[in-house]
Design a protein around this motif. Structure first.
Motif: not given
Length: 128
Positions: A1-18
């Motif tokens: 087993m290995k970690i495939h995906l983890t997440s952080v919550f973001v206020d603005d996805q476009e800003k976070a992507l940049r």
């Protein structure tokens, strides 16, 4: 087993992507429209098939108190491994990243913590 995906919550996805791509240097893996939001993941360019980081919308009512409590207590939402914390600290600070904890050696581990501009504290770490 290995970690495939983890997440952080973001206020603005476009800003976070940049921030996560232009500033930190990750690359977009998936960008799939889902109504008003997106399934938006980034990966390390050093490991494009490795663990994905989901830039998850923070709209759920439980997210705000959770993130507020973490930030108030100085607890990072995620931790990223780097080869040299001091070098990465300098590189990111030159790019305008605001650190809440400068490099700190604690035995064989060095850490630093920065604000991702999207509502999270993120730790960078390396071990000797």
């Amino acid at each position: 087993m290995k970690i495939h995906l983890t997440s952080v919550f973001v206020d603005d996805q476009e800003k976070a992507l940049r921030f996560y791509t232009d500033v930190l240097g990750f690359v977009t893996k998936h960008d799939v429209p889902l109504g008003a939001d997106r399934w938006l993941t980034v990966v390390s360019p050093e490991d494009p098939d490795g663990t994905e980081l989901l830039l998850e919308p923070s709209g759920h009512p439980a997210v705000r108190p959770y993130r507020t409590a973490l930030a108030q207590d100085g607890i990072p939402a995620a931790s990223f491994a780097v080869d040299d914390v001091r070098a990465e600290f300098d590189r990111l600070r030159e790019r305008g990243v605001r650190f809440t904890q400068e490099p700190l050696e604690t035995g064989p581990v060095t850490t630093a913590v920065f604000d991702d501009t999207c509502g999270n504290l993120i730790q960078i770490v390396h071990s000797k």
